[in-house]
Design a protein around this motif. Sequence first.
Motif: not given
Lengths: 318, 618
Positions: B87, B91, B95, B150-151, B154-155, B158, B177, B181-182, B185
Motif C-alpha cells: 500500500t 500510494l 501520487y 493501490v496504485y 490512487t491514480q 488523485r 495520502l 486517498i487511503l 482505496v
Amino acid sequence: MLRYIATRSLVALFLVWIVVSVVFLLLHLIPGDPAELLLSQGNVAADPQAVAALREQMGLNAPLWQQYIDHMTGVLTGDLGASFRDGAPVIEQIALRLPRTLEVILAASLIATGIGVPLGTYAAIRADGKADAVISFFASASLSTPVFVVGSVVILIFAQKLQWLPAGGFTPFSEDPLEHLQLLLLPACTVALSLLAVITRMSRASVLEVLQRDYVRTARAKGLPRNPILRRHVVRNALIPVLTVLGLEMGTLIGGTVLVEFVFNWPGLSGYLVAAVDARDYPEVVGIVMTISVLFVFLNLVVDVVNALLDPRISLVR
Amino acid sequence: MSRSTRKLILPGTIAALIVATVLLAPLLPLQDVRGMDIPNRFAGPSAGHWLGQDDFGRDVLSRLIWGGRASLFIAVGSAIFAAIIGTALGLLGGYFRGAVELVTVRAAEIILCLPPLLLALLVVTILGAGTWPLVLALTILYTPNYTRVVYAATQQVRGLDFVTAQRSMGTHPMKILVRTILPNVLPPLLVQMSLVVASAMVIESGLSFLGLGVVPPTPSWGLMIRSARGAMEVAPLLLVWPSLALAGTILTFNLLCDRLQSALDPRAVTAGGALWLRPRSAAAKKPATPVEADADAPLLEIRDMSIAVRDMELVRRVSLTVRPGETVALVGESGSGKTLTGLAMTGLLPDTLRVTGGTAHYTTREGKAVDLAKLDEEGIRALRGDEVSMVFQDAAAALNPVLRIGEQVAEAIRAHHDLEGDALQTRVVELLRHVGIPDPEQRVRAYPHELSGGQRQRAMIAVAVANNPRLLIADEPTTALDPTIQAQILQLFAQLKRDTPGMGMIFVTHDLAVVAEIADRVTVMYAGEVVEEGPVAEVFERPRHPYTAALIASVPEGGAERLTAIPGSVPSPRQMPSGCRFAPRCAFATERCTANPPKAEHPAPGRVTRCFHWETVT
C-alpha cells in the motif's frame, strides 16, 4: 507480420539478457560471501579453508566485470557450470529433465483447454442458470484445492483403491510408450484440474463479453443460425484472451510443477530444482532458474505471436 | 441489505468461525498436539480422539486445529505485511509518479515476472526453511499485488476534485495520502487481502508439504498431508482430514474475495448471457401462423407498437408504414426510440427489452403476412438478412475484427442460399464492386481494420444487401463518418434505391439534411412517441408539430438567420410528463398540454401530428 515478430523477438532477447544478468547479480551482490553462505548451515560457521577453496573454484577472486563476462560467455556457449554435488555439468541434467516437465505441462494444457473452453462457453450461454452455478462452483473448488492435495487424493482413489493406474514413477517413452503414457496420465490430469478452472472461468467471462459486441448482433442480423454464430464469431474472438491467459499460466507452471513432480515421483526439472534448493547447490539453482525464466520470456513471445495471428489488428500497433 | 451483501454472510461466517477456532486453540479442551501414543497409532475415531490418531498416535483433531493456526498465522501475517508495504509503495508511486513511480511500482512489478513458487523457493534457498523465512518469502511475493491495486486506485482518486482542491490549498502530501486517498482505496484492498490469504495458504502448504516450509514438530496441514501419504494404505482418512481442512479454508477465503468484490463493485457483475442462445427459454414467443396478405398490403405496417424494459415504456404506440420502393426517414434526438423501433423489426432488441403491444405486419416475398413483433427466434432468423436487412451505425464495431471482409459478406449469402466455391466468390466480389469498394478482387481478403471508415461502411452495406432484401433498415449509417464520406454513402443509398426499385427502406437518423436528400416520407419521434408524420416536402414546408418545427429551425442549411437550439432535453422514461411529452420544452405549450396527452390528428391526407396547437405551429 514478419516485422512484428522480429521486433517482438528482439524485445524478448533483451529481456533474456536482463534476466541472465539479474540472476548473475543476485548471486554476486547478495550481502555476504556466496561461498560462505553456501557452506554454512544455519548458525554453524563455515570452515575458512573450505570457503577459500570454493571461492577459487567459483572464480570469485576475479574482478566483477571479468566474472560477468565469463558468466555470459558460459551462458552463450551453453555452459552453466558444474553441480556442487556431483561435479556433472548442470546443462546436461537440464537438457534431460526439461522435456519431461514440458510434456506434463503440454498434456495438461491440452486437457484443460479441450474441456475448459466448451465448459466455459456453455456456462456463459447458460449464465445465471443452474448449470452455470454448478460449473462456477466446480471451478472455484478446483482453484481452491492445492495441486498436491489433488495429486494425493487422486493417487488414493485411482492407484490405491481402484488400482487403475500406477501411483507414480517414470518410464522413458522409447522404452515402453504405453507405460509412459499411463504414468503421464495422473500427473497431467492433476495439473490440468486447476488449469481447467482458470480456463473455464476465463472462457465464461470472455464469451459473455464478446456476446455484447456489435459484430455478434451483425452476425445475427445476417440470419445466421445459432451455432455458426457461436463458432465463427463468439468463440473465435473469445479465445484470444483465453489463449493469452493459458500462455501465462503455462509459463508459471514451468516453475510450478514442483509439487506434482514430487507427488508423482516424476523426474522433471522442477523436482530437480527442489533437490538443488534442498542441497543449496548454487550452480544448479542458478542454471534452473535461468532456464525457467528464459522459457517464461520465450513463452510470452509465443503468446504474442499467436495472438497476432488470431487477431490481425495487433501486429499493426507498433 | 442488497442481494450481494447477503451473499457475503455465508463465507464471512465460515471464515470468522475458522479464524476464531484457531485463535482459541489454546483455550479449547483439546488433546496435547505433541502427545504421542505409539501403541494406538493409526487408531480410528474414538470418544477421546474424534478424528482418530496419526502415525505417532497423536490426536488428529487437535493437530488439525493447531496446524490451521500455523498456516493461518503465516498466511494472514504475510498478507498484512505485504498489504502495509504494498500500500505504501502504491500510494507513493500513484501520487508522486515520475521517478518515485519507477522505484516503487515498476520495481515491484518485476517480482510478478517470476513464477510464484519459484520465487518462494529462491528465498528459502537463501534463508533456509522455517516459519519466518516463509512469512518473508510470501510478503515479497504478494507485495506487488497490493502495489498494483493501490496504485491504480490512487491514480483515479488523485484526479478527483476534492484531492486537487486540497493540494492547491497547500495541504501536506502525506496528510492527503493518509486522510483522503487511503479510505478510498480500502475496498479494493479488502478484496485483495482475502485473495492473498487464500493463495498464500496454497504456497505455504505446498512448501511445507515439500519439507521446505514449516519445520516439524510444529503441526501444519501441508506436513500432515505429507506424512499421511506414507500411510495411505493403512489409514486413508488421515489424508482426507487435512486435505478437506486446507481446501475448505482456501475455498472460503476465495468465495469471500469473490463476493466482497461483487458487493463493493456491483458494476463488475456482468450482464447475464444472451437469451437468443436459449431457444426454449421463457422469452421465446409463440410462432404465428402466416396468412395470405392483401394484394395491395404495404411492405411493412407497424401499428401501435410499444417496447418496454420491465414496466418502463421506452416506445409507446408507434405506427409506421413502408410501401414497396418507399424510403421512410425515422427522425429524432437520442433516446427518442427510433433505433429500438428499427431493432424490433429484426428481432434484435437487447434481452431486457420486449415488444409489449401492437403489431408489425410484414408482407413476405411469397405474399404472406407475418407479424415481425410476434415471430419466434427461428421464424425471424429466416427473414433476417434475407428479406429484412439492417445496416448499423458504427461499422468498425459491427464488423468482426478477425474475419476477412469477403468471408463476412459470403457468410451473409450462405446463411440463406446454397452457394459455394467460385460462384460464391464471384458474387461477393460483385457485391463489393456494387457498393463502390475499389479493387474488390484484392479487398475481399482485407480485414476490417485495413479499410477506411467509408469503405467499412460500404462493406457493411454489402453485407446488408447481399440477398437483395425487400426491407432495408439503416440505423444512422452516416453518423460516425466524416461529412465528405457521409455524402458518398448517401449517394450509395440513393443508387441502391434506383437499382432495386421494389426495396423499402427505413432510414434512422437525427440529421434533417439527410432526410431531405434521401427520404420520401418522414416520421418524427420524440420521447418514444411518433409526434409527426408525412411526406418530406410537405413536412419541411409546413411542420405541424412544434418539435418538428424546432428541429428544422436548428438545421444550419435551413436558410434561417440564426440557429435555434431546442432548450432542455428529452425527459427520462421514469419521469414522463403526464400530458404532452414535449410540453416542458415547447414554446406553444398551454395548460391543456400539461393536463392531457394530445391524440393523433390528421391535418391533411397522409399527415399525422400529435399536438393540440397544430394549426398555429409555424
